[in-house]
Design a protein around this motif. Structure first.
Motif, mmCIF file in Angstrom:
data_model
loop_
_atom_site.group_PDB
_atom_site.id
_atom_site.type_symbol
_atom_site.label_atom_id
_atom_site.label_comp_id
_atom_site.label_asym_id
_atom_site.label_seq_id
_atom_site.Cartn_x
_atom_site.Cartn_y
_atom_site.Cartn_z
ATOM 1 N N VAL A 65 0.853 -1.195 0.000
ATOM 2 C CA VAL A 65 0.000 0.000 0.000
ATOM 3 C C VAL A 65 0.885 1.240 0.000
ATOM 4 C CG1 VAL A 65 -1.766 1.311 1.230
ATOM 5 C CG2 VAL A 65 -1.831 -1.208 1.253
ATOM 6 N N VAL A 66 0.548 2.214 -0.862
ATOM 7 C CA VAL A 66 1.230 3.513 -0.883
ATOM 8 C C VAL A 66 0.226 4.562 -0.420
ATOM 9 C CG1 VAL A 66 2.187 5.319 -2.350
ATOM 10 C CG2 VAL A 66 2.905 2.946 -2.668
ATOM 11 N N GLN A 67 0.607 5.326 0.610
ATOM 12 C CA GLN A 67 -0.239 6.438 1.026
ATOM 13 C C GLN A 67 0.436 7.748 0.639
ATOM 14 O OE1 GLN A 67 -0.741 7.838 4.960
ATOM 15 N NE2 GLN A 67 1.019 6.729 5.826
ATOM 16 N N ILE A 68 -0.361 8.644 0.045
ATOM 17 C CA ILE A 68 0.130 9.974 -0.338
ATOM 18 C C ILE A 68 -0.602 10.966 0.548
ATOM 19 C CG2 ILE A 68 0.469 11.596 -2.231
ATOM 20 C CD1 ILE A 68 0.166 9.263 -4.171
ATOM 21 N N GLU A 69 0.099 11.466 1.568
ATOM 22 C CA GLU A 69 -0.493 12.287 2.624
ATOM 23 C C GLU A 69 0.547 13.280 3.106
ATOM 24 O OE1 GLU A 69 -2.409 14.152 5.113
ATOM 25 O OE2 GLU A 69 -3.639 12.352 4.784
ATOM 26 N N ASP A 70 0.202 14.573 3.160
ATOM 27 C CA ASP A 70 1.206 15.583 3.519
ATOM 28 C C ASP A 70 1.181 15.964 4.990
ATOM 29 O OD1 ASP A 70 -1.157 16.953 3.597
ATOM 30 O OD2 ASP A 70 -0.481 18.678 2.426
ATOM 31 N N THR A 71 0.252 15.418 5.780
ATOM 32 C CA THR A 71 0.199 15.725 7.209
ATOM 33 C C THR A 71 0.858 14.591 7.986
ATOM 34 O OG1 THR A 71 -1.880 16.923 6.879
ATOM 35 C CG2 THR A 71 -1.314 16.316 9.132
ATOM 36 N N VAL A 72 1.907 14.924 8.744
ATOM 37 C CA VAL A 72 2.707 13.904 9.425
ATOM 38 C C VAL A 72 1.865 13.104 10.405
ATOM 39 C CG1 VAL A 72 4.667 13.515 10.957
ATOM 40 C CG2 VAL A 72 4.823 15.231 9.132
ATOM 41 N N VAL A 73 1.005 13.787 11.178
ATOM 42 C CA VAL A 73 0.228 13.081 12.185
ATOM 43 C C VAL A 73 -0.730 12.092 11.536
ATOM 44 C CG1 VAL A 73 -1.607 14.828 12.308
ATOM 45 C CG2 VAL A 73 -1.142 13.386 14.294
ATOM 46 N N ASN A 74 -1.279 12.453 10.356
ATOM 47 C CA ASN A 74 -2.176 11.531 9.657
ATOM 48 C C ASN A 74 -1.399 10.362 9.056
ATOM 49 O OD1 ASN A 74 -4.622 12.771 10.215
ATOM 50 N ND2 ASN A 74 -4.492 14.140 8.452
ATOM 51 N N GLN A 75 -0.156 10.616 8.621
ATOM 52 C CA GLN A 75 0.690 9.516 8.152
ATOM 53 C C GLN A 75 0.925 8.512 9.284
ATOM 54 O OE1 GLN A 75 4.404 10.795 6.481
ATOM 55 N NE2 GLN A 75 3.473 11.790 4.694
ATOM 56 N N LEU A 76 1.256 9.047 10.452
ATOM 57 C CA LEU A 76 1.529 8.186 11.602
ATOM 58 C C LEU A 76 0.284 7.396 12.002
ATOM 59 C CD1 LEU A 76 3.422 7.234 13.844
ATOM 60 C CD2 LEU A 76 2.756 9.264 15.163
ATOM 61 N N LEU A 77 -0.870 8.058 12.008
ATOM 62 C CA LEU A 77 -2.115 7.380 12.364
ATOM 63 C C LEU A 77 -2.393 6.236 11.395
ATOM 64 C CD1 LEU A 77 -4.806 7.110 13.895
ATOM 65 C CD2 LEU A 77 -5.748 8.871 12.375
ATOM 66 N N LEU A 78 -2.263 6.500 10.109
ATOM 67 C CA LEU A 78 -2.566 5.475 9.114
ATOM 68 C C LEU A 78 -1.586 4.309 9.223
ATOM 69 C CD1 LEU A 78 -4.725 5.134 6.980
ATOM 70 C CD2 LEU A 78 -3.156 6.072 5.285
ATOM 71 N N GLN A 79 -0.331 4.619 9.499
ATOM 72 C CA GLN A 79 0.651 3.543 9.664
ATOM 73 C C GLN A 79 0.255 2.617 10.806
ATOM 74 O OE1 GLN A 79 4.363 5.604 10.170
ATOM 75 N NE2 GLN A 79 4.375 6.384 8.048
ATOM 76 N N ARG A 80 -0.179 3.174 11.919
ATOM 77 C CA ARG A 80 -0.545 2.342 13.065
ATOM 78 C C ARG A 80 -1.836 1.566 12.797
ATOM 79 N NH1 ARG A 80 0.909 6.071 18.399
ATOM 80 N NH2 ARG A 80 3.132 6.349 17.894
ATOM 81 N N VAL A 81 -2.818 2.209 12.143
ATOM 82 C CA VAL A 81 -4.079 1.520 11.840
ATOM 83 C C VAL A 81 -3.830 0.371 10.877
ATOM 84 C CG1 VAL A 81 -6.326 1.763 10.721
ATOM 85 C CG2 VAL A 81 -5.540 3.514 12.324
ATOM 86 N N LEU A 82 -3.062 0.618 9.816
ATOM 87 C CA LEU A 82 -2.800 -0.444 8.846
ATOM 88 C C LEU A 82 -1.908 -1.527 9.444
ATOM 89 C CD1 LEU A 82 -2.335 1.457 5.447
ATOM 90 C CD2 LEU A 82 -4.395 0.534 6.482
ATOM 91 N N GLY A 83 -1.037 -1.106 10.360
ATOM 92 C CA GLY A 83 -0.213 -2.104 11.040
ATOM 93 C C GLY A 83 -1.066 -3.084 11.820
ATOM 94 N N ARG A 84 -2.081 -2.602 12.498
ATOM 95 C CA ARG A 84 -2.976 -3.489 13.245
ATOM 96 C C ARG A 84 -3.804 -4.376 12.312
ATOM 97 N NH1 ARG A 84 -5.473 -0.684 18.663
ATOM 98 N NH2 ARG A 84 -3.481 -0.090 19.625
ATOM 99 N N MET A 85 -4.027 -3.896 11.068
ATOM 100 C CA MET A 85 -4.768 -4.719 10.108
ATOM 101 C C MET A 85 -3.895 -5.814 9.513
ATOM 102 S SD MET A 85 -6.916 -1.906 7.915
ATOM 103 C CE MET A 85 -7.975 -0.697 8.691
ATOM 104 N N GLY A 86 -2.584 -5.703 9.736
ATOM 105 C CA GLY A 86 -1.680 -6.706 9.198
ATOM 106 C C GLY A 86 -1.197 -6.436 7.801
#
Length: 647
Positions: free
Chosen positions: A527-548
């Motif tokens: 998955v590639v995420q294109i997002e310019d807000t650091v906090v939203n990048q971090l949030l998505l990384q943790r959410v997708l990490g929990r999804m495996g």
């Protein structure tokens, strides 16, 4: 004449008739009383008079009734001492010819009204033709002179030969000062050239034309009011051989109409600019408000831990509750503003009538259970019925109405939901066992930000019902209160028009998105995420990490994201719209133009929740559009579906 006057003053009618019958021409005598409603009264006539009208004397009054007005008009201009003979020509009683009537006062006795002697003569055919022609000319002149438009005729040389009174009054001239003049003699050169060119075209084509022409003042002065315009209908006048001998025209001042049209256009442009500004504001506010809420709710969800102590769990619960309430308020405010701006974003489709209410009930049942509220439903009235609605918006309405039925119910209360056919509409009924609403507050129920007296201590913004009514109105339905009274609960109704038979209804499941067979496909996904807000990048990384998710790479700009997609060829792209360098819309377009990348599903993950933007991106080929703050379960279902499509 003396004998006639004497015998009539003596009221000896037999003698009067004897005297009259000695006259060879048709003669009659009338009594004249100027102050009477019908001042002219027939007294007697001779044989010639009776033969003229082919009537017996008792019927003469009816025979001459059509002549009385013309005769009376002339007599009023005479006096009892006037011994002059006056002549009037009037149509005879048949309307096919004319009579010449010579009128003369015969004097009167002190105790008698004035007597008028009338001698009648039927005009010859030639005289009748002449009189008829004069009458028609007079009628046409009266018609033209009483018109509130310019009416005029010009000869082939452009000289005015006929103008009506309105023409002369409009320009402050007498007809004699205008006749024989050309447009160049009267008006400024620019206007005269326009008039002359239009005249030439009509005469050469021998066809009538309707043209707009500039307004000009006689005397060659340019009118100071440059907006004034004439609408002229110009037509050729043809002789018996079909050759134009003159040009006729009728010109109407359309200045007021042109100004109204200009004002309407200006108002429309202003409204369009206002709507564009409002749409831009709503889009910006949606993004600015939802972006921090996305982080608040997202990280709060990550802090959920069933093994944590009770205080920790309660704190997280309060954060989520407050955040969700704020999100609901933001959604409602934006939706209300969107409806008021005339762009509610309704996307109707044909759906089974039972599905949206069933979905809403399934979602609110857990909330009702928490409050000890029992929900009973009977949806048989909706079975086999299709409606054309925006299913997302209709569910939103059901959530609001059902949510109120839960919040304003009594402890251990109940809610009943039913459906029935009501004319050409399907009626949804939601009845609660709450305290009801007083009649003095019904009028405020659907007003934005209005809180009723029984709402103290109940969470809410007062926007839900106002928004719901606006959405239902946009879908062609009605939302209102069927019954309420203090202590009797409340019944709301929602009427939706039944769709015509023959359409193909959409197959909606309890969840809008496909239910993934398993989340295991995400383990091997890129998955590639294109997002310019650091906090939203971090949030998505943790959410997708929990999804495996097996592999996640992030880019902070559009250009960097496109390069990353080209190098990795991922299974899914998560794309934000508001980037620092180029917009997400352009990123989507570039990916689709590249044959090697065009089949990669692009999921828009944006805080811009305006319906227009969602519809735009879906039409441009986005695989899905998920608004921030997003639900992790919904995101997971979308990712699984996208990976399955890609594989």
């Amino acid at each position: 004449m003396y004998e006639v006057e004497r015998v009539f003053n003596d009221d000896n009618l037999d003698l009067a008739r004897s005297v009259l019958n000695q006259l060879a021409t048709p003669v009659a005598v009338f009594a004249w009383a100027a102050d009477e409603p019908e001042p002219l009264r027939f007294l007697a006539g001779n044989r010639g008079f009776s033969e003229l009208f082919s009537r017996q004397e008792p019927e003469i009054d009816r025979a001459i009734s059509r002549l009385s007005e013309g005769m009376a008009r002339v007599i009023r201009g005479m006096g009892p001492d006037d011994d002059t003979v006056h002549t009037v020509v009037v149509p005879d009683e048949t309307g096919t010819g004319h009579l010449r009537i010579m009128l003369q006062f015969a004097g009167c006795a002190p105790d008698h009204p004035a007597r008028v002697i009338a001698e009648f003569q039927r005009l010859s055919d030639h005289e009748n033709d002449t009189q008829n022609l004069r009458s028609r000319v007079r009628q046409l002149q009266d018609l033209a002179d009483n018109s509130t438009a310019l009416m005029y005729v010009k000869n082939p040389a452009g000289q005015y030969t006929i103008v009506n009174h309105y023409f002369a009054r409009q320009f402050g001239r007498t007809p004699e000062e205008i006749l024989g003049k050309t447009d160049h003699d009267l008006f400024d050169t620019t206007s005269a050239d326009v008039y002359q060119e239009n005249d030439r075209r009509v005469l050469e084509s021998e066809r009538a034309e309707e043209v707009e022409e500039p307004f000009s003042q006689i005397g060659g002065l340019t009118d100071p009011d440059e907006d004034r315009r004439w609408l002229s209908i110009k037509f050729p006048l043809l002789d018996d051989s079909g050759v134009p001998y003159a040009l006729g025209a009728i010109s109407t001042d359309i200045t007021a109409r042109k100004r109204a049209e200009s004002a309407a256009r200006q108002a429309m442009h202003e409204a369009e600019r206002a709507n564009q500004s409002k749409s831009l504001f709503l889009s910006r506010m949606s993004h600015e408000l939802r972006t921090p809420l996305n982080a608040v709710l997202g990280f709060a969800e990550l802090l959920r831990d069933p093994d944590a102590d009770l205080e920790h769990q309660e704190s997280v619960h309060h954060i989520l509750e407050a955040g969700r309430h704020l999100l609901t308020l933001v959604n409602d405010v934006l939706d209300i503003s969107w409806i008021e701006s005339g762009a509610p974003g309704i996307e109707p489709e044909l759906v089974p009538a039972s599905v949206p209410i069933h979905q809403a009930l399934e979602i609110v049942r857990p909330l009702a259970k928490q409050h000890g509220i029992e929900i009973a439903s009977d949806l048989h009235g909706a079975v086999g019925v299709d409606i054309r609605v925006d299913p997302h918006r209709l569910r939103q309405v059901f959530f609001n109405v059902l949510g109120n039925a839960i919040k304003f119910n009594r402890p251990s209360g109940a809610i009943h939901v039913g459906t029935k056919i009501q004319g050409s509409a399907l009626r949804y009924l939601v009845t609660d066992t709450g305290n009801g609403i007083g009649p003095e507050e019904i009028g405020r129920l659907f007003s934005p930000f209005e809180r009723l007296s029984n709402a103290d201590g109940i969470e809410g913004s007062g926007l839900g019902l106002a928004l719901s009514r606006g959405l239902i109105d946009e879908m062609g339905g009605r939302l209102g209160v069927l019954h309420t009274a203090p202590g009797e609960g409340t019944t709301f109704y929602i009427d939706i028009p039944i769709a015509e038979a023959g359409g193909e209804a959409g197959l909606l499941s309890a969840v809008e998105l496909p239910d993934p067979a398993s989340a295991e496909v995400l383990v091997e996904a890129t998955v590639v995420q294109i997002e310019d807000t650091v906090v939203n990048q971090l949030l998505l990384q943790r959410v997708l990490g929990r999804m495996g998710v097996g592999r996640l790479r992030s880019a902070s700009s559009g250009a960097e994201g496109i390069a990353l997609v080209r190098s990795l060829l991922p299974d899914v792209v998560l794309l934000d719209l508001n980037l620092k360098d180029i917009s997400g819309v352009e990123v989507l377009a570039q990916l689709q133009r590249d044959e090697a990348l065009s089949d990669i599903p692009v999921v828009i993950l944006s805080a811009d929740a305006t319906p227009a933007r969602i519809s735009e991106l879906q039409s441009r080929g986005a695989f899905a559009y998920l608004t921030k703050p997003f639900d992790p379960g919904t995101l997971q279902a979308i990712l699984v579906s996208a990976v399955q499509v890609r594989s």
